[in-house]
Design a protein around this motif. Structure first.
Motif, PDB file in Angstrom:
ATOM      1  N   ASP A  50      32.514  24.013  20.070  1.00  0.00           N
ATOM      2  CA  ASP A  50      32.122  24.767  20.782  1.00  0.00           C
ATOM      3  C   ASP A  50      31.430  25.505  21.449  1.00  0.00           C
ATOM      4  O   ASP A  50      31.320  24.971  22.835  1.00  0.00           O
ATOM      5  N   GLN A  51      30.941  26.439  20.915  1.00  0.00           N
ATOM      6  CA  GLN A  51      29.999  27.045  21.121  1.00  0.00           C
ATOM      7  C   GLN A  51      28.229  26.447  21.200  1.00  0.00           C
ATOM      8  O   GLN A  51      28.333  27.423  22.588  1.00  0.00           O
ATOM      9  N   ALA A  56      24.762  25.086  25.377  1.00  0.00           N
ATOM     10  CA  ALA A  56      23.655  24.117  26.286  1.00  0.00           C
ATOM     11  C   ALA A  56      24.640  23.613  27.634  1.00  0.00           C
ATOM     12  O   ALA A  56      23.392  23.380  28.720  1.00  0.00           O
ATOM     13  N   THR A  57      26.059  23.894  27.958  1.00  0.00           N
ATOM     14  CA  THR A  57      26.466  24.138  29.372  1.00  0.00           C
ATOM     15  C   THR A  57      25.694  24.858  30.239  1.00  0.00           C
ATOM     16  O   THR A  57      25.612  24.883  30.878  1.00  0.00           O
ATOM     17  N   GLU A  58      25.813  26.561  29.915  1.00  0.00           N
ATOM     18  CA  GLU A  58      25.625  27.478  30.186  1.00  0.00           C
ATOM     19  C   GLU A  58      23.212  27.063  30.903  1.00  0.00           C
ATOM     20  O   GLU A  58      23.020  27.755  31.493  1.00  0.00           O
ATOM     21  N   LYS A  59      22.794  26.750  29.324  1.00  0.00           N
ATOM     22  CA  LYS A  59      21.458  26.707  29.622  1.00  0.00           C
ATOM     23  C   LYS A  59      21.110  25.541  30.535  1.00  0.00           C
ATOM     24  O   LYS A  59      19.954  25.600  31.714  1.00  0.00           O
ATOM     25  N   ALA A  60      22.096  24.483  31.071  1.00  0.00           N
ATOM     26  CA  ALA A  60      21.811  23.800  31.901  1.00  0.00           C
ATOM     27  C   ALA A  60      21.630  24.282  33.605  1.00  0.00           C
ATOM     28  O   ALA A  60      21.655  24.134  34.528  1.00  0.00           O
TER      29      ALA A  60
END
Length: 309
Positions: A50-51, A56-60
């Motif tokens: 999950d981390q 990855a979501t924050e980076k995208a």
């Protein structure tokens, strides 16, 4: 030195294995990052996954924002360039319109702000006798007439003539001064020669005077010596005469005549009387003897007494 037995080697090997196992166990138990004993590994794996998904979501998301910002920057640059071109075109059109239809000289108040107004205007006075040249206008002062240039040129020429004249006078004065200095030098040299001659004469005269004074002093010394000798001789003669006079005089010889009084021979001068002389004393003794004899003659004889039987 003891020899190693096979049994000792086995014990040492077993002891080493136990120590190694204990160290491994301590690492599994006391290391918080690698310890899995007593924990839920599946839950930990889910959390790690999950981390990673979150990262990855924050980076995208950040990459999307960055791409959008770059796009917006490009649009902003394009719009700013278009705005500058439009503003420049508008300013050019306004300037062209003003140059064509709004020229400064066509304005009603242009005479108030005309930069060439002073050049276009009439001068304050066209001549020194201009009727506009009033006292209150203060347009003409001493030395500000229209003939100033000619007057200044004339004054400069006059100053130049005066300067040349002063220079000539200065040169003449210097020439006179040099002549006076030369005359003074010649006169001074003549005075020096005269003074030198007078000094020589004075020196010669002084020497002659010194010789004359020396001779005079010598003669005076000789005369003084002779006069002293004569005075000494005269003094000795006077002393001898005085001694002789004193010896033969009435004071030391005790002359009885000096005590004789003018009132009679029976009186004497007390402060000059030296006493009676031998003749007087003899005469007094003789008179006394005569008196004694007279008394003896005149005196009665006493009666003679008979001798007792």
């Amino acid at each position: 030195m003891e020899l190693a037995q096979p049994r000792d080697l086995g014990q040492d090997l077993a002891l080493g294995k136990r120590r190694h196992n204990e160290l491994c166990r301590q690492k599994r138990v006391f290391n918080a990052r690698n310890r899995i004993v007593g924990g839920d590994t599946e839950a930990w794996d889910i959390q790690v996954r999950d981390q990673k998904i979150k990262e990855a979501t924050e980076k995208a998301r950040h990459e999307t924002f960055a791409a959008e910002m770059r796009h917006n920057d490009k649009i902003t640059c394009i719009l700013e360039g278009r705005e500058r071109r439009d503003k420049r075109s508008l300013c050019k059109a306004i300037n062209d319109f003003q140059q064509s239809f709004q020229r400064p000289e066509t304005r009603r108040e242009f005479d108030l702000s005309d930069p060439l107004a002073l050049k276009k205007d009439l001068p304050a006075r066209q001549s020194d006798n201009d009727i506009r040249n009033t006292i209150s206008g203060m347009q003409k002062f001493m030395g500000e007439d229209l003939n100033f240039r000619e007057r200044k040129k004339f004054q400069e020429e006059q100053n130049r003539e005066w300067s040349l004249q002063q220079q000539r006078e200065w040169e003449d004065a210097r020439a006179h001064q040099r002549c006076a200095e030369d005359l003074y030098l010649k006169t001074r040299l003549q005075f020096d020669e005269t003074a030198k001659h007078l000094q020589n004469l004075e020196s010669a005269t002084r020497k002659a005077v010194c010789v004359a004074v020396k001779e005079f002093n010598k003669s005076q010394a000789t005369e003084s010596l002779e006069r002293k000798i004569q005075e000494k001789k005269q003094e000795q003669e006077d002393n001898v005469a005085e001694i002789s006079n004193l010896l033969h005089g009435d004071l030391l010889s005790e002359n009885p005549q000096q005590a004789a009084s003018s009132f009679g021979p029976h009186r004497v001068v007390p402060d000059r009387w030296k006493g009676m002389t031998q003749e007087q004393l003899e005469q007094i003794r003789l008179v006394q003897k005569q008196q004694i004899q007279e008394k003896l003659v005149l005196a009665p004889h006493p009666p003679s007494q008979s001798p007792q039987t």
